[in-house]
Design a protein around this motif. Structure first.
Motif, PDB file in Angstrom:
ATOM      1  N   LEU A   9       0.671  -1.323  -0.176  1.00  0.00           N
ATOM      2  CA  LEU A   9       0.076   0.095   0.102  1.00  0.00           C
ATOM      3  C   LEU A   9       1.048   1.316   0.014  1.00  0.00           C
ATOM      4  N   ASP A  10       2.051   1.273   0.885  1.00  0.00           N
ATOM      5  CA  ASP A  10       2.937   2.582   0.835  1.00  0.00           C
ATOM      6  C   ASP A  10       3.459   2.748  -0.650  1.00  0.00           C
ATOM      7  N   GLY A  11       3.868   1.409  -1.098  1.00  0.00           N
ATOM      8  CA  GLY A  11       4.602   1.692  -2.411  1.00  0.00           C
ATOM      9  C   GLY A  11       3.606   2.109  -3.607  1.00  0.00           C
ATOM     10  N   TYR A  12       2.374   1.693  -3.435  1.00  0.00           N
ATOM     11  CA  TYR A  12       1.107   2.255  -4.186  1.00  0.00           C
ATOM     12  C   TYR A  12       0.891   3.724  -4.188  1.00  0.00           C
ATOM     13  N   LEU A  13       0.885   4.198  -2.805  1.00  0.00           N
ATOM     14  CA  LEU A  13       0.764   5.650  -2.522  1.00  0.00           C
ATOM     15  C   LEU A  13       1.843   6.262  -3.180  1.00  0.00           C
ATOM     16  N   GLU A  14       2.979   6.075  -2.928  1.00  0.00           N
ATOM     17  CA  GLU A  14       4.058   6.763  -3.338  1.00  0.00           C
ATOM     18  C   GLU A  14       3.970   6.877  -4.968  1.00  0.00           C
ATOM     19  N   ALA A  32      -6.332  -2.247  -6.551  1.00  0.00           N
ATOM     20  CA  ALA A  32      -5.657  -1.419  -7.384  1.00  0.00           C
ATOM     21  C   ALA A  32      -3.912  -1.475  -6.683  1.00  0.00           C
ATOM     22  N   ALA A  33      -3.722  -1.449  -5.246  1.00  0.00           N
ATOM     23  CA  ALA A  33      -2.608  -1.475  -4.962  1.00  0.00           C
ATOM     24  C   ALA A  33      -1.960  -2.821  -5.205  1.00  0.00           C
ATOM     25  N   LEU A  34      -2.595  -4.019  -4.961  1.00  0.00           N
ATOM     26  CA  LEU A  34      -2.120  -5.279  -5.148  1.00  0.00           C
ATOM     27  C   LEU A  34      -1.838  -5.653  -6.633  1.00  0.00           C
TER      28      LEU A  34
END
Length: 355
Positions: free
Chosen positions: A71-76, A137-139
């Motif tokens: 999730l953190d990678g997706y947010l970034e 979406a994050a996965l």
């Protein structure tokens, strides 16, 4: 002399007074620590703790990435892409991290999603669906990034029914009258009579308001284009009069301003206006729904409504066709034409004779 190995902490579940969820508590290096499981049921909390302990004891590596890391990678990635709704995306990930954060993606199953549905059952169906869409979406982003071979499936469930709340004439007037501050009144009138989204109204600037041509353009050239289209529409008279009044008071280039600064968030002020008007269950999006409903009830073509609100004709047809005055009238008339002439009268006479 070698140091004595520290004993493994003792982890246990505990209900903390005033907290809703079970917590994992332990003592480490003479400090008490805790982490929320995000679960109210003890059995579900125990299952969550098992996954959390497995991840805690796992060796770091590409296959041991947690859902929180994904999730953190997706947010970034979304932040660097400059998405407009980034902060809302951050808010959507918070409950996901509490519930799934300690898991690895392979541990996400339809059963774990069902547990999440139960834990978040107090939410509206649309909010819950949005959170699960964010997780999915994050996965999928993690899969594209090469963090794991295949993203797990996240069932979203059936599409929730459309929101049917809209404001009648009296409610619209009460809402306008309930706005104590000028900028809130302007926001409400723009929402009701242009049907624009909240973000589009808050981003509207005076150069986009052309009083000579009577056109209003909900476009911010400094922002990247998104799926949420913006409209250039003729101003209704009620909007024109309100904007002329607001223009006299303007201190910035933004139409919606307060104390010489553009308004970033109007939720609380709008909620106070609703409370003053005695309206329940009304959000800024209800004004957009009201605008579309008014156009449909006035008999405007559905394609015209779609262009005015910049939404797809299919969406307008699915949600707003029932508001058209002639909706299903032809179907009812066809049934009348198919009925035998005078059949109802003969049936009534027959019933009277039997009595």
């Amino acid at each position: 002399m070698s140091r004595r190995a520290r004993p493994e902490p003792e982890f246990r579940l505990k209900r903390i007074p005033g907290r809703r969820y079970w917590h994992i508590v332990w003592s480490e290096r003479r400090r008490s620590k805790k982490v929320s499981t995000g679960e109210e049921d003890w059995t579900e909390a125990r299952a969550w703790m098992s996954g959390w302990l497995r991840q805690r004891n796992a060796l770091p590596g590409p296959k041991a990435r947690t859902v929180t890391q994904v999730l953190d990678g997706y947010l970034e990635e979304r932040r660097l892409a400059g998405v407009l709704a980034y902060q809302r995306l951050v808010e959507a990930t918070k409950p996901l991290k509490r519930h799934f954060g300690a898991m690895v993606p392979d541990e996400i199953t339809p059963a774990s999603i069902a547990r999440y549905d139960r834990a978040r059952g107090h939410l509206s169906p649309w909010t819950l669906r949005k959170e699960k869409q964010t997780l999915r979406a994050a996965l999928r982003w993690g899969e594209r990034a090469g963090w794991y071979r295949q993203a797990p499936e996240v069932p979203l469930g059936p599409m929730p029914p459309p929101r049917d709340r809209w404001l009648d004439t009296g409610e619209r007037q009460r809402l306008i009258d309930g706005a104590r501050a000028p900028h809130v009144r302007t926001f409400i009138i723009l929402g009701l009579y242009t049907g624009a989204r909240k973000g589009a109204i808050l981003g509207l600037q005076w150069p986009a308001v052309d009083f000579d041509t009577g056109l209003l353009t909900y476009v911010d050239p400094d922002r990247p284009e998104t799926k949420k289209r913006r409209a250039t529409i003729p101003m209704p008279n009620v909007v024109r009069e309100e904007l002329l009044r607001a223009r006299v008071l303007a201190q910035t280039t933004y139409v919606i301003e307060w104390n010489g600064k553009p308004v970033k968030d109007i939720r609380q002020a709008f909620a106070r206006a609703c409370q003053q008007a005695g309206l329940v269950g009304v959000t800024p999006h209800v004004m957009r729904h009201t605008c579309a409903s008014m156009l449909a009830m006035k008999g405007r073509p559905l394609d015209e409504i779609a262009d005015f609100l910049t939404i797809s004709p299919a969406t307008v047809y699915r949600i707003y066709r029932k508001f058209k005055p002639d909706y299903l009238r032809d179907a009812a008339a066809a049934l009348d034409e198919s009925a035998p002439c005078g059949a109802l009268i003969r049936e009534q006479e027959s019933n009277s004779a039997e009595k």
